[in-house]
Design an enzyme around this catalytic site. Sequence first.
Site, PDB file in Angstrom:
ATOM      1  N   ASP A  17       0.834  -1.196   0.000  1.00 43.72           N
ATOM      2  CA  ASP A  17       0.000   0.000   0.000  1.00 43.72           C
ATOM      3  C   ASP A  17       0.875   1.254   0.000  1.00 43.72           C
ATOM      4  O   ASP A  17       0.658   2.189  -0.778  1.00 43.72           O
ATOM      5  CB  ASP A  17      -0.928  -0.018   1.216  1.00 43.72           C
ATOM      6  CG  ASP A  17      -1.751   1.252   1.354  1.00 43.72           C
ATOM      7  OD1 ASP A  17      -2.412   1.639   0.370  1.00 43.72           O
ATOM      8  OD2 ASP A  17      -1.740   1.854   2.445  1.00 43.72           O
ATOM      9  N   ALA A  18       1.876   1.266   0.855  1.00 44.62           N
ATOM     10  CA  ALA A  18       2.761   2.433   0.954  1.00 44.62           C
ATOM     11  C   ALA A  18       3.549   2.638  -0.340  1.00 44.62           C
ATOM     12  O   ALA A  18       3.644   3.761  -0.847  1.00 44.62           O
ATOM     13  CB  ALA A  18       3.718   2.263   2.134  1.00 44.62           C
TER      14      ALA A  18
END
Length: 131
Positions: A17-18
Amino acid sequence: MMDVALLNGANLAFIGDAYYELYIRRYILSSGITNQRTLHKTCVDYVSAKGHSAIMHQIYDSLTEKEQNIFKRGRNAKVRSRRKNVNLGEYLESSGFEALIGYLYLTEQKERLDQLLAQAILIIKESNNAK
C-alpha cells in the site's frame, strides 16, 4: 534480514500500500498537476479499493501462479477493520493487490513491478476516460 516468505498477506499489503501510493503520487506530480485538490482527487482514483479491484480484474489472468497465490494470500487475510463505505469484495481484492505489490517490492522484482504498475495506471486512466 527479513524473510518475505514468512510475512502474512496483511504484512505484504501493509508495505505494498505504501509503495503503490508513493509510486502513484510521484506519477501524478510528474504529469504536471500542481493544484492540491486535483492532486488528491486524481490520487484517490488510483489508490481506492474500487480502483485496485478494477486493476485485479484485468491483470489477474496475466499473473504467474506464484503471483496469483500472493494475491490470494493478501485477499484472504483476516479483516480487522475497514471503512464502512467500501464494498467488502473490493476491499479484499484491494488487499490482495497491495500484497502482490508488497511482495514484488520486497523481493526486488523491479522490472515486473514496473510492468504491473504501468498496466495499473493504464487501466485506471481508461476507466476514468470511460466515465
